[in-house]
Enzyme design. Structure first.
Site: not given
Ligand code: BV8
Length: 248
Positions: A67, A105, A107-108, A123, A131, A151, A192-193
């Site tokens: 991070y 989504q 965090v920047d 997010h 902490c 902490c 977003t993907s």
């Molecule tokens: C939760 C912060 C439960 C941290 C992030 C199976 C099925 C469904 C769900 C799940 C499953 N297994 C697990 C889950 C849940 C899981 C999940 O969804 N997993 C995925 C992998 C399937 N979700 C969670 O765990 C969430 N919590 O469910 O908790 C719960 C409930 C109650 C009590 C306790 C627990 C938490 C999810 C949040 C995780 N944290 N970020 C950090 O930043 O380090 S997620 C992180 O990844 C991002 O924030 C974002 O959300 C995600 C990445 O996605 P994108 O932002 O879309 O980025 P990506 O690179 O994927 O895509 C970029 C896109 O841009 C592409 O489409 C590309 O074509 C496009 N692009 C490129 N260039 C351009 C462009 N578009 C426009 N212009 C351009 N120039």
């Protein structure tokens, strides 16, 4: 890129617009998306394997340093034309008495740096820490040799105040996002993907409430098939054109 005339019309008379952004909107600022291969020291890690509480418990220093590397990368970049066009969209919609909600989504902090006001961070944020044990925000801490810093209250490790995989989203932010998705007439899904839940459920909710869903992305996503409009391309090019076409 021609902006569909119907979409221009709907935006000019809209009373509520919601936007969901992902890493793609920061790509043109030079911030690697989650899907881009990580570079250098971090090339051998998948974000999904580092952004978890388990990874932090297993190796707090590795996760903290990842991070720290991201914070340093992002500290050098500026908002791009896509971020700035959304700030203009917010201003124009506010002028026409409409509600604008930007749900991110990312965090920047780049939307805030671009002076968008109504930003909902689903997010968390890289620049905030808390902490690990007490889950309490920490404003100031001693950055020493040892990472993660400790902490000041309990002496345990600090962690970034972001939502990791397997963690619940902040309820106030997510409830605000649900309300915006249910009440909007136009919902933009930008850079977003559309894979990570529950963020990816927001455009589906907007569809259930008969909003016009617009996807802006160079590639197809699981949302593409159900979106009313697909503006295929980069946010930094399409958004300024769209804002100019709608509001001059
Ligand atoms: C939760 C912060 C439960 C941290 C992030 C199976 C099925 C469904 C769900 C799940 C499953 N297994 C697990 C889950 C849940 C899981 C999940 O969804 N997993 C995925 C992998 C399937 N979700 C969670 O765990 C969430 N919590 O469910 O908790 C719960 C409930 C109650 C009590 C306790 C627990 C938490 C999810 C949040 C995780 N944290 N970020 C950090 O930043 O380090 S997620 C992180 O990844 C991002 O924030 C974002 O959300 C995600 C990445 O996605 P994108 O932002 O879309 O980025 P990506 O690179 O994927 O895509 C970029 C896109 O841009 C592409 O489409 C590309 O074509 C496009 N692009 C490129 N260039 C351009 C462009 N578009 C426009 N212009 C351009 N120039």
């Amino acid at each position: 890129m021609t902006i569909p005339a119907r979409l221009v019309e709907v935006l000019r008379s809209a009373k509520a617009v919601a936007v969901l952004t992902g890493a793609g909107i920061s790509a043109e600022s030079g911030v690697p998306t989650f899907r881009d291969a990580q570079t250098g020291l971090w090339a051998k890690y998948q974000p999904t394997e580092l952004a978890t509480p388990e990874a932090f418990r297993r190796d707090p220093q590795l996760v903290w340093d990842w991070y720290d590397w991201r914070r340093k990368t992002i500290a050098k970049v500026r908002p791009n034309a896509g971020h700035l066009a959304l700030t203009r969209m917010e201003r124009q919609l506010t002028t026409q008495g409409a509600q604008f909600t930007l749900i991110t989504q990312n965090v920047d902090s780049l939307h805030q740096l671009a002076a968008t006001h109504n930003v909902v961070e689903l997010h968390g944020n890289l620049y905030r820490v808390k902490c690990f044990a007490e889950d309490r925000p920490i404003e100031f801490w001693e950055a020493g040799e040892v990472t993660p810093p400790r902490c000041p209250e309990c002496g345990g490790p600090l962690r970034p105040a972001v939502v990791w995989f397997g963690e619940a989203l902040p309820s106030d932010a997510f409830n605000h996002a649900l309300q915006a998705a249910a009440q909007c007439e136009v919902f933009f899904s930008i850079g977003t993907s559309s894979i990570v839940e529950p963020a990816a459920s927001l455009p589906r909710l907007a569809l259930e409430y008969e909003a016009v869903v617009v996807e802006i992305n160079p590639e197809e996503t699981p949302l593409t098939a159900s979106a009313a409009y697909i503006l295929r391309g980069r946010a930094g090019e399409i958004l300024p054109e769209l804002v100019k076409e709608v509001w001059g």
